[in-house]
Scaffold this motif. Structure first.
Motif, PDB file in Angstrom:
ATOM      1  N   HIS A 163      37.653  45.245  39.834  1.00 29.39           N
ATOM      2  CA  HIS A 163      38.368  44.409  38.857  1.00 29.39           C
ATOM      3  C   HIS A 163      39.624  45.115  38.343  1.00 29.39           C
ATOM      4  N   ALA A 164      39.497  46.377  38.002  1.00 25.22           N
ATOM      5  CA  ALA A 164      40.656  47.114  37.480  1.00 25.22           C
ATOM      6  C   ALA A 164      41.740  47.260  38.545  1.00 25.22           C
ATOM      7  N   THR A 165      41.336  47.556  39.772  1.00 23.35           N
ATOM      8  CA  THR A 165      42.308  47.702  40.860  1.00 23.35           C
ATOM      9  C   THR A 165      42.999  46.374  41.143  1.00 23.35           C
ATOM     10  N   ALA A 166      42.237  45.291  41.110  1.00 21.35           N
ATOM     11  CA  ALA A 166      42.830  43.961  41.335  1.00 21.35           C
ATOM     12  C   ALA A 166      43.893  43.675  40.288  1.00 21.35           C
ATOM     13  N   ILE A 167      43.598  43.998  39.037  1.00 21.63           N
ATOM     14  CA  ILE A 167      44.573  43.771  37.967  1.00 21.63           C
ATOM     15  C   ILE A 167      45.844  44.571  38.226  1.00 21.63           C
ATOM     16  N   THR A 197      52.378  31.078  25.585  1.00 23.55           N
ATOM     17  CA  THR A 197      51.227  31.649  26.280  1.00 23.55           C
ATOM     18  C   THR A 197      51.266  33.166  26.396  1.00 23.55           C
ATOM     19  N   SER A 198      52.437  33.764  26.333  1.00 21.77           N
ATOM     20  CA  SER A 198      52.549  35.218  26.519  1.00 21.77           C
ATOM     21  C   SER A 198      51.732  36.007  25.510  1.00 21.77           C
ATOM     22  N   ALA A 199      51.751  35.599  24.261  1.00 21.66           N
ATOM     23  CA  ALA A 199      50.968  36.315  23.246  1.00 21.66           C
ATOM     24  C   ALA A 199      49.479  36.243  23.567  1.00 21.66           C
ATOM     25  N   GLY A 200      49.010  35.084  23.952  1.00 24.46           N
ATOM     26  CA  GLY A 200      47.605  34.931  24.316  1.00 24.46           C
ATOM     27  C   GLY A 200      47.235  35.712  25.558  1.00 24.46           C
ATOM     28  N   VAL A 201      48.130  35.740  26.528  1.00 22.06           N
ATOM     29  CA  VAL A 201      47.878  36.481  27.759  1.00 22.06           C
ATOM     30  C   VAL A 201      47.750  37.978  27.470  1.00 22.06           C
ATOM     31  N   VAL A 202      48.639  38.508  26.657  1.00 18.22           N
ATOM     32  CA  VAL A 202      48.586  39.935  26.316  1.00 18.22           C
ATOM     33  C   VAL A 202      47.308  40.247  25.536  1.00 18.22           C
ATOM     34  N   ALA A 203      47.017  39.454  24.519  1.00 21.41           N
ATOM     35  CA  ALA A 203      45.812  39.685  23.720  1.00 21.41           C
ATOM     36  C   ALA A 203      44.552  39.540  24.577  1.00 21.41           C
ATOM     37  N   GLY A 204      44.499  38.502  25.391  1.00 27.59           N
ATOM     38  CA  GLY A 204      43.342  38.290  26.263  1.00 27.59           C
ATOM     39  C   GLY A 204      43.171  39.413  27.272  1.00 27.59           C
ATOM     40  N   GLY A 205      44.280  39.912  27.798  1.00 28.24           N
ATOM     41  CA  GLY A 205      44.215  41.019  28.756  1.00 28.24           C
ATOM     42  C   GLY A 205      43.645  42.282  28.129  1.00 28.24           C
ATOM     43  N   ILE A 206      44.068  42.562  26.911  1.00 31.01           N
ATOM     44  CA  ILE A 206      43.560  43.748  26.200  1.00 31.01           C
ATOM     45  C   ILE A 206      42.066  43.588  25.913  1.00 31.01           C
ATOM     46  N   ILE A 207      41.693  42.437  25.373  1.00 34.48           N
ATOM     47  CA  ILE A 207      40.284  42.191  25.044  1.00 34.48           C
ATOM     48  C   ILE A 207      39.424  42.228  26.304  1.00 34.48           C
ATOM     49  N   LEU A 266      38.914  45.797  27.543  1.00 37.09           N
ATOM     50  CA  LEU A 266      37.977  46.527  26.679  1.00 37.09           C
ATOM     51  C   LEU A 266      36.534  46.086  26.928  1.00 37.09           C
ATOM     52  N   ILE A 267      36.328  44.791  27.116  1.00 36.78           N
ATOM     53  CA  ILE A 267      34.977  44.284  27.391  1.00 36.78           C
ATOM     54  C   ILE A 267      34.504  44.762  28.765  1.00 36.78           C
ATOM     55  N   LEU A 268      35.399  44.754  29.762  1.00 34.85           N
ATOM     56  CA  LEU A 268      35.034  45.202  31.108  1.00 34.85           C
ATOM     57  C   LEU A 268      34.500  46.628  31.082  1.00 34.85           C
ATOM     58  N   LYS A 269      35.099  47.493  30.259  1.00 37.93           N
ATOM     59  CA  LYS A 269      34.643  48.881  30.167  1.00 37.93           C
ATOM     60  C   LYS A 269      33.194  48.981  29.721  1.00 37.93           C
ATOM     61  N   LYS A 270      32.751  48.050  28.873  1.00 36.06           N
ATOM     62  CA  LYS A 270      31.420  48.125  28.278  1.00 36.06           C
ATOM     63  C   LYS A 270      30.372  47.284  29.007  1.00 36.06           C
ATOM     64  N   MET A 271      30.813  46.316  29.793  1.00 39.38           N
ATOM     65  CA  MET A 271      29.894  45.372  30.415  1.00 39.38           C
ATOM     66  C   MET A 271      29.225  45.988  31.656  1.00 39.38           C
ATOM     67  N   PRO A 272      27.920  45.777  31.815  1.00 35.06           N
ATOM     68  CA  PRO A 272      27.237  46.263  33.016  1.00 35.06           C
ATOM     69  C   PRO A 272      27.817  45.594  34.273  1.00 35.06           C
ATOM     70  N   PRO A 273      27.911  46.336  35.385  1.00 40.38           N
ATOM     71  CA  PRO A 273      28.497  45.786  36.615  1.00 40.38           C
ATOM     72  C   PRO A 273      27.843  44.493  37.095  1.00 40.38           C
ATOM     73  N   LYS A 274      26.534  44.381  36.997  1.00 33.29           N
ATOM     74  CA  LYS A 274      25.860  43.155  37.459  1.00 33.29           C
ATOM     75  C   LYS A 274      26.274  41.945  36.637  1.00 33.29           C
ATOM     76  N   ILE A 275      26.446  42.136  35.332  1.00 32.47           N
ATOM     77  CA  ILE A 275      26.879  41.034  34.466  1.00 32.47           C
ATOM     78  C   ILE A 275      28.328  40.672  34.785  1.00 32.47           C
ATOM     79  N   THR A 276      29.158  41.687  35.016  1.00 27.56           N
ATOM     80  CA  THR A 276      30.555  41.447  35.386  1.00 27.56           C
ATOM     81  C   THR A 276      30.621  40.611  36.662  1.00 27.56           C
ATOM     82  N   ALA A 277      29.838  40.995  37.670  1.00 26.71           N
ATOM     83  CA  ALA A 277      29.821  40.261  38.938  1.00 26.71           C
ATOM     84  C   ALA A 277      29.321  38.835  38.738  1.00 26.71           C
ATOM     85  N   LEU A 278      28.300  38.658  37.906  1.00 29.17           N
ATOM     86  CA  LEU A 278      27.748  37.330  37.639  1.00 29.17           C
ATOM     87  C   LEU A 278      28.775  36.441  36.943  1.00 29.17           C
TER      88      LEU A 278
END
Length: 122
Positions: free
Chosen positions: A50-54, A82-92, A95-107
């Motif tokens: 996911h990080a590499t794709a981004i 939309t730019s403000a939402g895109v930036v905020a959503g990207g940051i959030i 941050l969530i991706l860092k904490k989420m278990p890989p199986k949940i991320t894939a699901l």
């Protein structure tokens, strides 16, 4: 072993071309191909995929953006709104991706892809 490395490089180049095409053709969406390519094709961890794709989508998006700008296919107001939402959503999301278990991320990713596919058909 050498043949495997050559096949990985070919997969990476062809897959990268597909990612670029999707992003240019649809104005986005290359990550939908990049994540499975990295995860399943190149055996990267889910979060790394996911990080590499981004990170790979950023330069592709810039190139696509320049083409759309040159062709005049854009409007100022939606970009600004939309730019403000895109930036905020990207940051959030990052941050969530860092904490989420890989199986949940894939699901979650799989469900989003299925939902997007169904939505396009309907």
């Amino acid at each position: 072993m050498k043949a495997k490395k050559i096949l990985e490089k070919i997969l990476t180049i062809v897959g990268g071309g597909g990612v670029g095409f999707l992003n240019g053709f649809f104005g986005g969406g290359g990550g939908m191909l990049a994540v499975p390519l990295l995860n399943k094709g190149l055996k990267e961890e889910t979060k790394v995929s996911h990080a590499t794709a981004i990170l790979t989508i950023l330069p592709i998006s810039i190139v696509s953006m320049v083409v759309y700008l040159i062709k005049g296919h854009w409007e100022t107001q939606p970009v600004l709104i939309t730019s403000a939402g895109v930036v905020a959503g990207g940051i959030i999301g990052a941050l969530i991706l860092k904490k989420m278990p890989p199986k949940i991320t894939a699901l979650v990713f799989s469900l989003l892809m299925i939902g997007a596919g169904i939505r396009m058909i309907i």
